[in-house]
Design an enzyme around this catalytic site. Structure first.
Site, PDB file in Angstrom:
ATOM      1  N   LYS A  79       0.869  -1.185   0.000  1.00 57.10           N
ATOM      2  CA  LYS A  79       0.000   0.000   0.000  1.00 57.10           C
ATOM      3  C   LYS A  79       0.902   1.229   0.000  1.00 57.10           C
ATOM      4  O   LYS A  79       1.955   1.228   0.665  1.00 57.10           O
ATOM      5  CB  LYS A  79      -0.881  -0.036   1.258  1.00 57.10           C
ATOM      6  CG  LYS A  79      -1.877   1.113   1.360  1.00 57.10           C
ATOM      7  CD  LYS A  79      -2.790   0.946   2.576  1.00 57.10           C
ATOM      8  CE  LYS A  79      -3.836   2.050   2.650  1.00 57.10           C
ATOM      9  NZ  LYS A  79      -4.771   1.890   3.786  1.00 57.10           N
ATOM     10  N   SER A 154      -9.698   2.046   2.923  1.00 51.69           N
ATOM     11  CA  SER A 154      -8.812   2.790   2.069  1.00 51.69           C
ATOM     12  C   SER A 154      -7.787   1.926   1.334  1.00 51.69           C
ATOM     13  O   SER A 154      -7.185   2.396   0.369  1.00 51.69           O
ATOM     14  CB  SER A 154      -8.066   3.838   2.890  1.00 51.69           C
ATOM     15  OG  SER A 154      -7.214   3.217   3.836  1.00 51.69           O
ATOM     16  N   SER A 178      -9.889  -0.364   7.148  1.00 53.07           N
ATOM     17  CA  SER A 178      -9.327  -0.240   5.799  1.00 53.07           C
ATOM     18  C   SER A 178      -8.644  -1.477   5.241  1.00 53.07           C
ATOM     19  O   SER A 178      -8.285  -1.492   4.073  1.00 53.07           O
ATOM     20  CB  SER A 178      -8.344   0.920   5.746  1.00 53.07           C
ATOM     21  OG  SER A 178      -9.068   2.104   5.567  1.00 53.07           O
TER      22      SER A 178
END
Ligand code: GLN
Length: 498
Positions: A79, A154, A178
């Site tokens: 990420k 997210s 997330s």
């Protein structure tokens, strides 16, 4: 060779050990898929294909010389919230559009040391604020199961990349859901460990008391493989805790070896009516209840527990998270790194315009709310009150866990919605209703796939554990996956060959 991307991490490791394929072949296979198909998904912000090829070649040589690290040569991706030395690290924001990190996050170094090959940096909601990846400066991410749908957020890029078969596993971060919610939307397993289990050093901070890194993969065992090198005490993170170091894969193997036809005999699963309340989609509820039934058939006992009213939890989170964010994000001022406005007239103009132009609307909304909550005169009414409620949420979990070993709930009230639904912020926040209490209490939790809607969209079941009990969660999900095949369903994009 065309099916390599459908193999589990365990199968990849065995394939590398048995020389069925090399790390370079594996890496090329994933790069080819990313090059051919990510234009439809937009899961990557940055590709590191060239360094990946070089690392894969080196991994093959090391393996040939007897290097036994299990993950050596297995591809993954990060990420874009994790600092990667020499590689662009944007956190999904225009504010960091040019930020090449001078150092690695601890988890990035640890995963490197395990010998894994990073294929790049994955798209995400700006500064990890959001639930559908729509706040990324680098464009929305499409769900590989259905391109009209959001991947969740997210960690939307991480979930989409794994679900599309671009990487076997990916890192994510979870401040209020997330990892779990995008795992649920993309048919994956994703785990958020206990707060303090994984170092936050080099993970760009959103809400420091809630943020925790974790792993995402198709199965619980895939998650276990990636989580293993991530955990452990780090002197560079004052909130990382020295604690027993489990071996997650070993624990899974041991549990599997010991399991009879009732693998969950003795396991008490807590179910709270608060987690099956209004706003829960009917098909999601049915799939969650069917999964619980399966757990029961396999020996588990369901017990009723009470947890804090989710509406109160939601309000508490959306007070504390923005408060911490407003403080954390004050470091982005256009002076030392990141975006700087053109031709500032003076220092105040430099700060004001750099921040107004560099941050997107959702991030600005959180900074405004958080600053308001922290300002003199409002601090006690909002921030202090929310902190007190947080304490009560912890207490409610403690009481619930007195009568059960894990707590189960749907991960999110709905399956993946359409990007064109264009949710207003308050409606989007409601989607976090089942995941955020876990962060407020610092507990570990995972999401596992438990079926599809009539539209063919994945549904996730959340399992919440006691502090430090990641092994129990991973083992529980793994044994469930030994008796079911939800985690073996593949998205439309994963089924495409290139
Ligand atoms: N959707 C939640 C939020 O926007 C959670 C985000 C996260 O876990 N990073 O705050």
């Amino acid at each position: 060779m065309s099916e390599l991307h459908l193999l589990s991490t365990q199968q990849l490791i065995t394939g590398l050990q048995d020389k069925q394929f090399s790390s370079l072949e594996l890496t090329e296979h994933y790069i080819k898929r990313i090059d051919a198909l990510d234009s439809k998904i937009n899961s990557f912000i940055t590709h590191t294909s060239e360094t990946a090829r070089a690392q894969a070649k080196a991994a093959d040589e090391m393996r040939a010389q007897g290097d036994q690290r299990p993950l050596l040569g297995v591809p993954m991706a990060h990420k874009d919230i994790f600092c990667t030395q020499g590689v662009l690290t944007t956190c999904g924001s225009k504010m960091l559009y040019n930020f090449v990190s001078p150092y690695n996050a601890t988890i990035v170094s640890n995963i490197d040391k395990a010998g894994m090959i990073s294929l790049g940096k994955l798209n995400m909601d700006e500064f990890a604020m959001g639930s559908d990846n729509s706040s990324s400066y680098y464009g929305t991410v499409q769900n590989p199961w259905n391109l009209e749908r959001v991947p969740g957020g997210s960690s939307g890029g991480s979930a989409a990349a794994v679900a599309a078969g671009f990487v076997p596993v990916a890192t994510g971060s979870d401040t209020g859901g997330s990892i779990r919610q995008p795992a649920s939307f993309c048919g994956l397993t994703g785990i958020k460990p206990t707060y303090g289990r994984v170092s936050r050093f080099g993970m760009i901070a959103y809400a420091s008391s809630l943020d925790q890194a974790g792993s995402m993969g198709r199965s619980a065992k895939d998650c276990a493989y990636l989580l293993q090198p991530m955990i452990g005490h780090d002197p560079r993170d004052a909130t990382s805790i020295k604690y027993d170091m489990p071996d997650y894969v070993q624990d899974i193997n041991d549990a599997q070896a010991a399991a009879g036809d009732k693998p969950f005999a003795g396991l008490r699963i807590g179910v709270a009516k608060e987690y099956f309340g209004t706003g829960l989609d009917r098909e999601v509820e049915q799939a969650a209840r069917a999964a619980l039934k399966k757990y029961e058939e396999l020996g588990a006992t369901i017990v009723e527990v009470n947890i804090t009213d989710p509406e109160i939890t939601l309000a508490t989170y959306y007070m504390l998270a923005p408060a911490e964010a407003s403080s954390n994000l004050s470091r982005f001022d256009g002076v030392r790194f990141g975006y700087r406005c053109e031709n500032p007239t003076d220092l105040i103009d430099l700060y004001t315009r750099s921040r107004s132009e560099g941050f997107g609307p959702e991030v600005q909304r959180r900074i405004l709310t958080g600053t308001y909550a922290l300002s003199a005169g409002y601090f006690d009414a909002y921030y202090t009150k929310a902190q007190k409620i947080r304490r009560l949420i912890v207490k409610d979990f403690d009481e619930a866990f007195a009568s059960c070993d894990v707590i189960a709930s749907p991960t999110a009230p709905t399956a993946a919605y359409k990007l064109s639904d264009n949710l207003d912020p308050a409606t989007m926040y409601l989607g976090d209703v089942y995941t955020i209490a876990v962060n407020l209490a610092g507990l570990p939790a995972l999401s596992q796939p438990v079926g599809l809607t009539s539209d063919g969209l994945p549904i996730g079941l959340q399992l919440i554990g006691k502090h430090w009990q990641e092994s129990q969660l991973l083992t529980t999900a793994h044994l469930f996956q030994q008796h079911t095949d939800h985690h073996l369903q593949h998205s439309a994009i994963a089924k495409e060959t290139v």
